[in-house]
Every structure is written in C-alpha cells, then in structure tokens.
Enzyme design. Structure first.
Site, PDB file in Angstrom:
ATOM      1  N   SER A  10       0.812  -1.218   0.000  1.00  0.00           N
ATOM      2  CA  SER A  10       0.000   0.000   0.000  1.00  0.00           C
ATOM      3  C   SER A  10       0.848   1.272   0.000  1.00  0.00           C
ATOM      4  O   SER A  10       0.333   2.360  -0.186  1.00  0.00           O
ATOM      5  CB  SER A  10      -0.940   0.011   1.206  1.00  0.00           C
ATOM      6  OG  SER A  10      -0.176   0.107   2.391  1.00  0.00           O
ATOM      7  N   GLY A  11       2.144   1.136   0.200  1.00  0.00           N
ATOM      8  CA  GLY A  11       3.007   2.320   0.226  1.00  0.00           C
ATOM      9  C   GLY A  11       3.393   2.770  -1.173  1.00  0.00           C
ATOM     10  O   GLY A  11       2.995   2.167  -2.174  1.00  0.00           O
ATOM     11  N   CYS A 149      17.551   5.349  -1.508  1.00  0.00           N
ATOM     12  CA  CYS A 149      17.526   6.127  -2.747  1.00  0.00           C
ATOM     13  C   CYS A 149      18.716   7.083  -2.828  1.00  0.00           C
ATOM     14  O   CYS A 149      19.407   7.150  -3.848  1.00  0.00           O
ATOM     15  CB  CYS A 149      16.209   6.886  -2.879  1.00  0.00           C
ATOM     16  SG  CYS A 149      15.759   7.882  -1.444  1.00  0.00           S
ATOM     17  N   ASN A 318      13.528   8.483  -7.215  1.00  0.00           N
ATOM     18  CA  ASN A 318      13.675   7.766  -5.948  1.00  0.00           C
ATOM     19  C   ASN A 318      12.764   6.548  -5.836  1.00  0.00           C
ATOM     20  O   ASN A 318      13.044   5.610  -5.103  1.00  0.00           O
ATOM     21  CB  ASN A 318      13.429   8.704  -4.768  1.00  0.00           C
ATOM     22  CG  ASN A 318      12.115   9.439  -4.859  1.00  0.00           C
ATOM     23  OD1 ASN A 318      11.879  10.160  -5.840  1.00  0.00           O
ATOM     24  ND2 ASN A 318      11.238   9.282  -3.891  1.00  0.00           N
TER      25      ASN A 318
END
Lengths: 351, 351, 351, 351
Positions: A10-11, A149, A318
């Site tokens: 869900s992120g 990142c 990212n």
C-alpha cells in the site's frame, strides 16, 4: 513466469512495484501483503493503478512462501528484519528495500537503525549494493538488500572516483535535494500540501543515515578511500526524483578530461547509468525531471578549477532506480534475466 | 516492423512520439523531420531521451516517403495541411495531430482555422475522430486526423450521453483545466515559470476552437443532439494532464444509476477509457495525475439532483491520449495490430 | 487602540488574522484563543510569524470578553455558534468567519449546516454579507457574519448583474478552482503533498454549500433574480488563491460594452474590487496570483457572443479577501475607521 | 517626502521596488525609468500592481536627477555602471542593486564582471555591503552598492563566525537553492514552465560569482578569515525565495551552544535577521517560504558533531531582502529614517 509477491503493497514503493511487475514480461504478481489495508484492491490504494489482478492485500505468513518465487519487502526496517527471517530459505529470493540489512559494520548498524535489531543470523548472508557495483554476486544471492535512494545516487556518483580512478577522497560533502515522495504517505502536518509546496525544507541538515551507508560500502570495497563524508538533505517543491550533489576534495591531481573519460569508461556496460555533460541538452543536467518514471541514474562530473574540488551530480527517480526499479533489476539478475527486462521505459518528461 | 517517421520531432508531442515509438514492439523510428533544429539528435532536444537512434532532424521531402510506412504530423495546422498533400498516396498512412483536418463543416473550419486553408482535395478523405468512436474506419484509412487534447476528453465524456443513451443535450457548458505543456515550448513571457507557476490563467475564457470541433463531430453522428456547447479554458499550475468538466442540461429524465450503467456499458470493450466512481480511491477522481504518462482517459459521470444537471468529468494526459499515444493507437488500428500494442504502460503516479 | 481577540488562532485564517492585526495601525492583539495548542506562541504554530506579542493560546471564556473590543471567530461553524452566544452582548463586536450564521433561510441553513444548530436567538441579529454589498449596515452591527471565500468571489462577480443592471439570471453555472490552503491543515491523506501536487482534484463536483449561500443572499436582495445556480469545485496545484468562473445565461439582451461599464460603475467607490480587462497586463487576468497576500478581489466580465452567455471571472486570496482581510475590513466599518485601514498592502507577485 | 526613482522598473526587482515604495510612509515614487517598455504604466508590466501613480516608463536622462532624491538602479551591471556616472553628484543617493560595484579587488571584478567595465573614478566612493554589516557607513554614502541575493544570505550566515566569534574558516562549501524569480523574465527555453517546473536545475554547479563577492567582503573585514569558499547553485521548483547552505570546516573548537549564543548576540540589534532553531515551529526552518514577501533573513546554525563541521542555513526572499527590500533599507539609513520604515510587513505564508 516468476511469481512475485510484495509486502508493503500500500506504500509508494509498493505501488511502484505493482506498476513495474505488471509491465514485466517474465513476472506475474501473485501476492500483495501488508498489515494495514487488508482486503483492499490496488486501485483503492494507488489511484493510477486500476488493474484487474484479482488480488487484495493480505497479511504475510509462512504459507505465503509457497505462492512466490521472489518476495519484495517494501516495509520499514524493523518489519523487514522479521519478514526476512520468515521468508529466508522458503523462497528463492528475498529482496529487501529497507535499511534492515544495509550497513555491514555492526556498531554502525546499531547506531543508525536502533529500532531494527541486527539479525546476526541473516545479516552476513545478504548481498548488499547497487546492482551495477556488485558484479555477479546477486546471481547466486537468495537474500538481497538494496541501498536507499540517496545512497544509490551518491554511491553511483562516487564509485568511479574510488573504484575506477583509485582516488582517496579526503573530504566529501553531500547536499541532497529530493521531492516529497521520499517521505511516503504518513500523516505529518509538515507534509501537507500548504506547508510543503514552495518549501526548501532542511529536514536533515545533519545526521542523515545514508551517509553512513555509503561510506560503509565504499570503505569495504576500497579501505581508506573515504576520509570524511557528511550529508545534509532538503525537501524541495516537487514530488518525485532526487539530486545528490557530492563536493569532493582530494589531494591527488586530476582534471576534467580525465574525470569525464573515467566515468564514461566505468559505466560503459551499464545502460541504466547515463554519464551526461552538463550542457548537452535544453536544460542543465543532471536533473531528476529527466529520469522521471525510468530506471536511469544520470551522472555528471565536473572539476572546479577555481576551488580545486570535484563536483559530482547524480539524479534518479527515488521510487524507481531508488527503490522499485532497482529491486526488479536485482530480481532480474537473481533469476538470470537480462538486467533491463521490464525496465526499458523511457523517462516521462516534461511532467 | 512498421517504419515510422515524425515531422515536428522537436516539439513536445514529437518528443512523446519518439518515447512511445521506441518502446513499441512492432514499430521502428526511421525518420525525424522538422524545419528547425536540423541536424540535432533527440537527446539535444528532449532532455529525458538519451537514445542511440542514429537519427537527426531533417527537412521532410518527397523522398522521405520511401523511408516510412507511416508519418506522424506533429506540426502546426498550416504545415500539416501542406505535408498531408506531400505524403498522401506516397505512404501507407498519414496521421495528423493538428487541427488542419478536424472540422468537417467547411464554414466552421474556415472560421476556426483561418491560417490553415482547407484542402478540399484531401479533407473528405481524412478519417477524423477519437479511435474509440469511429469503429473500424481507421483500418482502411490512409489519412487520419486526430482530435485535439480537449476535444478527445470532452467527446469521450459526452458520447455515452448522445450516442449511448440517445439524449438530446440542450446546453453544455465546458470548463477545461490544463497544465502548461498544452502550450508547447514557444517563448512567451506569460509562460515563463515565475508568471505561470501558481497561476490559474484564464487563457481562453471564450472562443476555444475545440468546442466547435466537438459539436461538429457529435452533431454529425447524431444530428440535433447538441443544442449549445460553450467552453472556457484555464491553465493551472502543473505541467502535464487536463481535466474537462462538462456541465450538461437536458430535458430528458435520467438518474445516477442509469448514467453509471450506460457509461460502463458504452466503454466495456475499450480498455483505454476507464469509467471511475468519484470516491473509488484515495483521492477524488478523475484527476489527470492518475493517468500521467499513460494512454488512459478516466471518465466519471454524476447526476446533480440539486440542480438537475449531469456533471461529466474526463481526464487524460494531453501528450499521450491527447496526442502521441492516441496517434500510435490510430496507427495500430491502421496496421491491423491490437489497439494497445506499445501502449500498455501504467500511469506514473505520484509525480 | 481597538483591542482584538482571535479564536481559532492556530488555523490558517487565524494566522492570517495575526499577520494583519499586528500590521494594523489602530488595532492591538490582546487575546489568542483556541482549544488545542493551548500555551503555544504564534511562532510555534505559524512558521512565518516570529513575533514578540507576549501572548499564547488560551481557551476562550466569558472573562475573555473583558479583554477585547472585537473578537474574530476563525472557528468551525458549530464552535462559532457557541462562541457567538458567549460573546454576544459582552463585546462591542463579534465577527464570525464560519458558516454558522451565513444562510438566512432556516431550512437551507439546516440542510447545509446540519452540525451547526441554528441559534434562532442570534441568527437574525447578525449582519451577513460582503462588506462592499451591505452599505452601512456593519457600522451598527454588534454581530457580523462573513461569506465564505468562494461566496465572496461569486457574489462580487454576480452582484453587478442583478443589483446593478437588474438582470434576471436564468441559469448560473459556477466552476471554482482553488489552492490547497482552502482545506486548512487537517491531516488527510489526499492533502499530503505527493498526492495533492500536480492534481486537479474534483473535491466537490456537486453539492458545494457556498452555492446555496450565494443564491440565498442574491435572492434576498432581489427576489427572482437567480433561477438556478449550481457549483462544482476543484483543488488545483498551488496553495493560496481561488478563481470563480460564473457562466451566466439570461434572457435579456446585453453586450460587452454595457457589461464593462456597469461593472466599473458598480465598484467605482470600492477600492478592494478591481474591475480588470482580460488582456490588460502580461498575463491573462483575473488570476489569483495577481492578488496574493492582498485584500483585492479582481473581477472581469465578458460577453460570449458565440454562445450568448456572460462569463464572469473573480479572483481573490482566500485567506485575505476570502477570510482574514475581509474580517478586518468589516471591523474597520464597525469601528468607524476608513475601510482600508491596515489593508493597503499590495499583492506579492510573482510568488 | 523623499522622492524616489527606479530605473529598470519593468523587471522583477523593479516591480518589487514599486510595491515597497508605494507602501512606504516617507517616500513617494516620482520616476519610473527604463529603455524598453517606454510609455507603459506599472499595471501593464506588473500584473499585481494596478496602481494609479500617474507615471509611465521613461528613459533615464540627466534631467531625471532633478526629480528624485534617490535613484534605485535595478539594471544589469553594465547599465548600472553608466547610470551611476550619470546620477553621481546629481542626486542625494544612488543605490545600485547590480554587480557593477560589488567586488572591490580590481582583478576579481574584471574576472567576474567582464562586461561591466570597472569605473575607477566611482568604484571607491561606493559603500558596499549588507546594511546590517556596515555600521553607519550608509548614513553618509551618496553611492551605495548592495550585495546580490545569494551574497546577502551567505554573508549574513557567515559573518557571526568570522566577525563575531573571530574564527578562521578553512574551507567553506556553499550549496544554494533558489526559485525561478532569481532568473528574471528573460525569454529562455529552459525557463519555460514545462521545463522548469519539477526541476532541480544545476544551473551553476561551478563558478557562481557571488562566491567571489562574499569572500572579497569577508576577507576585507577580517583578512585571512576565509581559506577557500566554493559555491554551487541550483534552481528548484518554486518562484520566490532562496536557501543558502554553508558547510564550514574550521580548525578551531566550537560547540552548538557557543554557536547559538554567538549568533543571537551578533544579531540582537538587527530585527531583519531572525536567528531560529531548526525545530522551533511546525516545519523545519529556515525555509524561504517562511520569509516570503518580507525583509527578513532567517538564519540557523548547527554543529555537526559527526563530521566536525558547522552547518549554517540562511533563507531570504530574493526580491525583498535580496533586492528591493534591502535597497529601501539602505535608503532609510541614508536618509536618517529608522531602518525598518516601510518594511514592517510580515511574511505571507503559506503561499
């Protein structure tokens, strides 16, 4: 078809994994995991992804292992630490996007990830690194840990200096600028649009843990190559993409031409790293908008004759090269596919 | 492999065509045309596209026809009018993205496109329309004219009412909101970032020519179905994507449930049109950010019981479904490929 | 010096009231009220306002009345309903920025503000309206209710048609576009920067209560002047400022020249309303960026000969003319000061 | 009333001077100069400023001197060099916002401003500096040269270290992030909204001339205090405001507490410099959005114990404290007014 599962679906990184895996010719998505949003379909969580996958979010359990060949952990470090133990030896590959297994030096790990207790049983089994910089290690690795990142961008920017040219970098000052997607979708007042738009937010002027991660990696690969490496990070007024500026002071003599050649040579075989000249296009590069949505990392190196320093700029998306794209790239290596399989999309620009 | 050429390769739609064609499994790019930037490589003009195509921008000539099976005209209407004559009968397909051949009614064409003299010899040979709404016509069409970005969104939004439900729309008021990429890269002071960022710019409060285009099409397909259709257009503070709001007053009774069903049914076979409920995800939809970079057009229909009107919202990426993506979709139809070939990319969101 | 208090000091309108009152030559801030953030100084809540006022947030009580001559209620409607009762007859002026006392027709109030029970004892004592449109009423009013930000813009845009020219407006379709500050600082996922930036969010495509407020006001002032008035509202990708587009259909004949004259005449004496021609400056106006930070409302009227409709555009800063600035303007009128006292700041543009 | 003239009235700094001077209680605007846009009224050039000044843009001539007590030169350096000669000794004050008279060391001037030939007759008569840092010198100065926007921020950030604490700064690495208004309104493709929005544009990764300006000033005031000072500058995705990050390495021991105290003490008497703690409010500061439209410069100092460096962050509005506001502040000092006259506006935030 490689059966792929995602925990943390869900992120933002989870959503990006869904996007990339459903576009991948040799992977199929067979599991969406998470502890919140259980029962939800992807479209409810990711407004762009109205897909008919027949999957909803479920809790990850031991039984999950039977349904996947590879599991991507897009979870916070403490959760990843636990899930790695759950899936290790039960699936062909565990690919962790968190910080749980990044830093090798135990004291450094404990210092920067105090909440993700070091799993001494697993830590040394993980292969960690930017795929471009670890050779064939990932082909045989059941457990893979990927850099953050910023760490990806900075390491790709500095590696040609230490590992390529063999320079010793006395002092490295990193200034990082990133969009708001780097912070995820947690509810924080400072991240509401009215306060975040138009901001240059010095959210980590000192003490960013990616600095430790980068130094740990470079020092392991060439001991003594990095004296001090400090970092400050800022959130700027866009959503996706980051630029890492590394200001490098070295005692060794080197000039622009040598630098340029060394970078081109170092990344000759690596299609996802594009060595670019500052003025080669309409806008000054590297600029993260020119890699948006793609798995590219653009790198530019310049010698500042005035102040006798080397300026290295590296830009990436990212959520792609800094997270989901790199994870798919690692999975490709693990499963013997060409590295770029499913990752050939060009940047979406302007956006 | 279908050999594809682009004229207008240095513009935004041109760049997007390069992006899509180089990702297309059955097309290869064999010609980049333009009258300015002759000799330039794509990377010099499109900062994201650092490709090794071996092509540079060249003027389009008669000889170009031998090198391409399809030529995409991403040129201003007056230029397209000339180039269509150059390429007609010399290539298998000419696909025009400009307004040169959109409006069928001669007086209306002359009124809204006074600078693109109507080519009476060619005008009637062009198939015009949103690919979803012209059935099989494009399969046999050597000359194809595609709607403007707003016209695509509005037509896809209204067609289920007139062509599906057979309603007569007494009054339609369209309010369009788009990003700055809609205006291209011409040097205008009002489009400089300091003046355009944060703006809600009423650039065409009256007299937008896409209104005429939409009405001309709907009336031709169902005479008498549209009474008055007016439009106002605004530039808002992002780059890519538009939302068209159509406020529809009809004398016929219809309710939310009927509308929803009619829209779902109308687009059942068309994967690029996603009929969405307003609250089906984290953010209210349709929102152009949820289609960014993709060929989707998201459509939502609502009945406003309060004021007895129908509210139709349609969102698309003006450079993809509103331009380059739709052009590739039309080419796919022309050459007998599945409509979605090379266009299966999911939206890049958030961005 | 007029002693001023603010309840709701931690919100965006509250912060703007602090900004304006501390710059006001004839007011001093003597009370900051609120139920949350008690004990906090302004700088902790409003990052721009590092002031030494010697005030912190306190709960509002009966005793507060002794410390203020005027109290501004920048609170949600249900809270305002209660506080109005607390302060009425205890301070010289209560100025409410919420919806608690805006709609006069009882059934309409109950319908649109079900949570703010109508105070029948107080409702009729409130003077409601845009200061420009209520003549001298505010001079004698102990209780003042101010329109919502959209209602202010729309009413200022339509009043010259109904109250000036005496037109009957058959159908009015309003399309509102606003920045994210309109939604305050509540923690909602959809308002996080990654999801809100680049959005055109149709947050209220039907059923915006400001439509009822505007119609209620105009009808009270000229019965029968507004047939139907519907509204749809969108959040766009900036922070501060809104543009209301009113598309008006009337059966009466009127042309551009007449309209322009009528608007100029109607607002001749009102310095905060600037009647502007669409192309009078570098960018098309009205555009909310051209009123940022100021108490101006810019209004443009155009006759669309094509579709025989009137297009009225009105732009204002939702936190100033749409909230705090208008409240200070009302207070000036109440206390016999020139209307513009403390409100003479020019727009900050570009920003 | 002090009679003020502006040359360069059509530019962004010119517009900001108009905004500030028309709000100034002791100044009146009597002349608007420029070589382009002659005959235009302010509203035509500055969309926010619809003022009735009775002035239009005129060429500046010798006769202009009779109409002004102070002339602000918001012109490019070569133009300022000429105009300074025209107005020197003819008006009470010439205040130059350009780089024509900033760098004192002749070789350095020639190197960084080759197009603005050094006026040896005038150069030494100019008082140069941030008003806070030159004591009373401006009171007697007929000729005043003001620092560039970045130079102002960096100098205010570093002065407490060198001039306050007396530290010798071995190495200073400056990373500057600014909005698009810093580049003015020249027509450049890279500055069009579609290419500039969402960018992190490394426009001056090496060789920014403000670095030379800062070092020249600090070294003159405390010889030997700055070893090397290098700078890289980036354009980020907002319009107004900049943040300068100075990473300082010194051989002398100093800790957070000492630094904080030194900064507070150094700026105790200077209301426009706000020394702020990083976490004192809802968002991390300094952030240029928290000074928008105001004459404040926010400064934060931190000791990074990890890497033994000092991090100094300074934020200001490049058009106010970085240009027009600072110019008015200098004029106030010149004419014996309290420094803050006409400059007491609070930041407009959020915007």
């Amino acid at each position: 078809m490689i059966r792929a599962g995602i925990v943390g679906a869900s992120g933002l990184a989870g959503g990006e994994l869904i996007r990339l895996i459903t576009q991948h010719p040799d992977m199929e998505l067979t599991f969406l995991g998470g502890s919140s949003h259980v029962g939800r379909r992807p479209a409810e969580l990711h407004p762009g992804l109205r897909l008919d996958l027949g999957l909803t979010v479920e809790p990850a359990t031991e039984a999950t292992a039977d349904r996947v060949d590879v599991v991507f952990l897009a979870t916070p470090a403490p959760v990843s630490a636990e899930l790695a133990a759950l899936f290790a030896d039960r699936t062909a590959a565990v690919i962790d996007l968190s910080g749980a297994f990044r830093i090798r030096t135990p004291e450094l790990h404990d210092r920067w990830y105090p909440k993700a207790k070091r799993r001494t049983d697993l830590a040394d089994r993980f292969v960690y690194g930017v795929p471009e910089l670890v050779g064939d290690q990932m082909a045989d690795a059941a457990l893979i840990s990927l850099p953050g990142c910023y760490a990806t961008a900075i390491t790709l920017g500095l590696a040609p200096l230490t590992l390529g040219l063999g320079l010793d970098l006395r002092t490295v000052v990193v200034d990082g600028k990133s969009g708001s997607s780097g912070g995820g979708l947690q509810l924080r007042t400072a991240d509401l649009h009215p306060l975040r738009n138009g901001a240059i937010a010095p959210y980590a002027p000192v003490g960013h843990r990616h600095a430790a991660e980068v130094r740990d990696f470079l020092e392991r690969n060439k001991p003594g190559s990095v004296g001090s490496l400090s970092m400050s990070a800022y959130g700027v007024s866009h959503v996706r993409g980051l630029l890492a500026s590394s200001y490098v002071f070295t005692d060794e003599a080197v000039d622009q031409r040598e630098l340029q050649r060394a970078y081109v040579r170092f990344y000759k075989e690596h299609r996802f790293v594009r060595v670019r000249r500052h003025a080669e296009t309409l806008i000054p590069v590297p600029d993260p908008q020119a890699v948006l949505g793609s798995n590219f990392c653009d790198v530019t190196v310049m010698h500042d004759d005035e102040s006798d320093r080397i300026v290295v700029l590296s830009a990436l998306d990212n959520l792609v090269k800094g997270a989901a794209g790199q994870a798919v790239q690692a999975a490709n290596k693990r499963f013997g596919l060409p590295e770029e399989t499913g990752l050939t999309m060009q940047p979406v620009m302007p956006a």
